[in-house]
Design a protein around this motif. Structure first.
Motif, mmCIF file in Angstrom:
data_model
loop_
_atom_site.group_PDB
_atom_site.id
_atom_site.type_symbol
_atom_site.label_atom_id
_atom_site.label_comp_id
_atom_site.label_asym_id
_atom_site.label_seq_id
_atom_site.Cartn_x
_atom_site.Cartn_y
_atom_site.Cartn_z
ATOM 1 N N ILE A 230 29.116 29.245 37.603
ATOM 2 C CA ILE A 230 28.119 30.325 37.605
ATOM 3 C C ILE A 230 27.981 30.954 39.003
ATOM 4 O O ILE A 230 28.337 30.345 40.006
ATOM 5 C CB ILE A 230 26.739 29.815 37.141
ATOM 6 C CG1 ILE A 230 26.215 28.722 38.086
ATOM 7 C CG2 ILE A 230 26.797 29.300 35.707
ATOM 8 C CD1 ILE A 230 24.778 28.316 37.798
ATOM 9 N N GLY A 231 27.468 32.158 39.053
ATOM 10 C CA GLY A 231 27.172 32.816 40.321
ATOM 11 C C GLY A 231 28.058 33.992 40.652
ATOM 12 O O GLY A 231 27.694 34.838 41.476
ATOM 13 N N GLY A 232 29.235 34.054 40.029
ATOM 14 C CA GLY A 232 30.132 35.184 40.247
ATOM 15 C C GLY A 232 30.572 35.345 41.696
ATOM 16 O O GLY A 232 30.540 34.398 42.494
ATOM 17 N N ASN B 122 39.860 35.453 31.636
ATOM 18 C CA ASN B 122 39.121 34.915 30.487
ATOM 19 C C ASN B 122 39.225 33.390 30.380
ATOM 20 O O ASN B 122 39.413 32.844 29.295
ATOM 21 C CB ASN B 122 39.644 35.562 29.195
ATOM 22 C CG ASN B 122 39.452 37.067 29.181
ATOM 23 O OD1 ASN B 122 38.353 37.558 29.463
ATOM 24 N ND2 ASN B 122 40.511 37.793 28.866
ATOM 25 N N LEU B 123 39.067 32.717 31.497
ATOM 26 C CA LEU B 123 39.113 31.254 31.481
ATOM 27 C C LEU B 123 37.929 30.697 30.688
ATOM 28 O O LEU B 123 36.813 31.212 30.799
ATOM 29 C CB LEU B 123 39.080 30.699 32.909
ATOM 30 C CG LEU B 123 40.341 30.916 33.748
ATOM 31 C CD1 LEU B 123 40.100 30.481 35.193
ATOM 32 C CD2 LEU B 123 41.514 30.143 33.163
ATOM 33 N N ALA C 111 42.603 33.156 40.975
ATOM 34 C CA ALA C 111 42.746 32.737 39.577
ATOM 35 C C ALA C 111 41.983 33.651 38.629
ATOM 36 O O ALA C 111 42.451 33.943 37.522
ATOM 37 C CB ALA C 111 42.268 31.293 39.418
ATOM 38 N N ARG C 112 40.812 34.112 39.061
ATOM 39 C CA ARG C 112 40.014 35.000 38.199
ATOM 40 C C ARG C 112 40.677 36.362 38.025
ATOM 41 O O ARG C 112 40.457 37.034 37.006
ATOM 42 C CB ARG C 112 38.605 35.156 38.778
ATOM 43 C CG ARG C 112 37.751 33.904 38.603
ATOM 44 C CD ARG C 112 36.372 34.049 39.222
ATOM 45 N NE ARG C 112 35.590 32.824 39.049
ATOM 46 C CZ ARG C 112 34.369 32.641 39.546
ATOM 47 N NH1 ARG C 112 33.784 33.607 40.268
ATOM 48 N NH2 ARG C 112 33.729 31.494 39.353
ATOM 49 N N ALA D 289 39.202 30.621 47.730
ATOM 50 C CA ALA D 289 40.391 31.476 47.695
ATOM 51 C C ALA D 289 41.156 31.309 46.380
ATOM 52 O O ALA D 289 41.607 32.300 45.772
ATOM 53 C CB ALA D 289 41.298 31.145 48.880
ATOM 54 N N LEU D 290 41.293 30.059 45.922
ATOM 55 C CA LEU D 290 42.021 29.797 44.677
ATOM 56 C C LEU D 290 41.314 30.407 43.471
ATOM 57 O O LEU D 290 41.945 31.026 42.606
ATOM 58 C CB LEU D 290 42.185 28.290 44.475
ATOM 59 C CG LEU D 290 43.190 27.580 45.383
ATOM 60 C CD1 LEU D 290 43.086 26.069 45.228
ATOM 61 C CD2 LEU D 290 44.619 28.034 45.083
ATOM 62 N N VAL D 291 39.985 30.257 43.414
ATOM 63 C CA VAL D 291 39.225 30.808 42.284
ATOM 64 C C VAL D 291 39.256 32.332 42.309
ATOM 65 O O VAL D 291 39.378 32.988 41.261
ATOM 66 C CB VAL D 291 37.770 30.277 42.305
ATOM 67 C CG1 VAL D 291 36.882 31.098 41.386
ATOM 68 C CG2 VAL D 291 37.741 28.814 41.892
#
Length: 404
Positions: free
Chosen positions: A371-373, A365-366, A359-360, A354-356
């Motif tokens: 990997i994996g999207g 552009n972190l 955040a994305r 949930a956080l990622v």
């Protein structure tokens, strides 16, 4: 570099503890081959979710706790949910360590009035002595953990030296007595890779160095996986499945594992070596998880009355609930681990996904991205939710109970 090495050993030392020692208890009815598959799948899953936390920490201050991180993306509600789940998880896990550590220590103490009193005294002494390192600070935990980790490694090699020659192919080829045990055991195996509660402490210790934190997680978790595979090879190869299950039904604690080693191999030296290794593994995990719980408690109160209660007050809040659990459920080792696994599935899988995800959207552009999207996030989430539901299904009677 010195802190990176220390952090790597804290990652590995936190995992190599109650979860590892519970493995023979919970996998006795599964067999080595299927246990190996379960280990590799869960290692890959939980290393991935730990790296998701690393990705999110690029957007926060180095000293931010999980509650602060959740509040950054989901507001006050996110802080409350994340902190509550983390506290329940760490308290359950720490309860298992206190119970297991007290069980081993009690077996070395003379009887005080009766076994129950002896057990309570052992639990209190274990918590008081090793909990003092947490109150002193992270640097003291790093120092004692390094010493204990290398002693544990030497003891582990000695245990393997005694056990591996006794391994038989017949024992290794034992098949599950019930295939559904694979599902029943997964929450406890899941918890065996549970160092995620220590990530905020490690990030703070490494001063937000993403590269160092990523290295520590990848290296520490891989060291742990190798430990686990060799440990399972040894226990499954030496211990006859039928007799092992029978002994564990009589005593489903770490003492039961030690007694099983003694009865099946007839080697008191091996039994004592397993006991020493078990104690060291529990202590290193106790240190890592206690540190994570202490930091979580500090993060929870840092805006209110931390300055009034100090580190001793935070230590009291950290260790009192696990002590009470261990006093009232002295044989609750596997019970505590199962509850920890349930909470851990949410904290270590659902929360970082949930956080990622959020955040994305905010920071597209972190510098570092796992990997994996999106497909990888969905797969991880589905597996985490499924493991969360397993204890409910088991208690409802649709899945068999594991030993203990």
């Amino acid at each position: 570099m010195n802190k990176t090495v220390g952090s790597t050993l804290l990652v590995s030392g936190t995992m190599i503890g109650a979860g590892m020692l519970a493995m023979p208890l919970t996998s006795a009815g599964i067999g080595f081959t299927f246990t190996l598959v379960l280990l590799i799948v869960l290692w890959a899953l939980l290393t991935c979710t730990a790296l998701l936390f690393v990705e999110v920490y690029q957007t926060a201050e180095a000293d931010a706790g999980i509650g602060t991180l959740a509040a950054q993306y989901f507001g006050r509600f996110g802080r409350v949910v994340a902190t509550a789940v983390l506290l329940i998880f760490l308290y359950a896990l720490l309860s298992a360590y206190v119970t297991g550590g007290g069980s081993i220590l009690a077996s070395t103490l003379p009887t005080i009035i009766d076994d129950n009193i002896t057990s309570k005294v052992a639990i209190g002494l274990f918590t008081l002595f090793f909990g003092s390192f947490i109150i002193i600070g992270t640097r003291s935990v790093d120092g004692i953990n390094r010493l204990l980790f290398f002693i544990m490694l030497a003891t582990f090699i000695f245990v393997l030296f005694l056990m591996l020659p006794k391994v038989t192919m017949n024992n290794l080829m034992a098949m599950p007595i019930d295939n559904a045990l694979l599902l029943s055991a997964s929450p406890i195996f899941f918890t065996s890779f549970g160092f995620h509660g220590s990530i905020p402490s490690l990030n703070n210790y490494l001063q937000g160095n993403v590269k160092a934190l990523r290295f520590s997680i990848l290296t520490g978790s891989t060291i742990t996986l190798v430990f686990y595979i060799i440990w399972q090879l040894s226990t499954h190869g030496v211990l006859s499945q039928t007799l092992f299950l029978q002994i564990l039904q009589e005593d489903p604690t770490l003492n039961g594992l030690v007694n099983a080693s003694l009865q099946i191999t007839g080697s008191p030296i091996l039994a004592q070596a397993v006991k020493i290794f078990s104690a060291l593994a529990l202590i290193t995990s106790f240190l890592g998880v206690s540190l994570g719980l202490f930091e979580c408690t500090e993060d929870l109160f840092k805006r209110s009355f931390n300055r009034y209660i100090g580190r001793f007050g935070l230590g009291f809040l950290t260790f009192l609930p696990p002590l009470l659990f261990a006093f009232f459920y002295p044989k609750g080792f596997v019970l505590a681990l199962s509850y920890a696994g349930q909470m851990f599935a949410f904290y270590a899988v659902v929360l970082p996904v949930a956080l990622v995800w959020k955040a994305r959207q905010v920071h597209p552009n972190l510098p570092y991205r796992v990997i994996g999207g999106t497909p990888m996030l969905i797969i991880v989430l589905v597996l985490g939710v499924a493991i969360t539901l397993i204890p409910f299904i088991t208690r409802a009677g649709y899945l068999p109970q594991v030993a203990g």
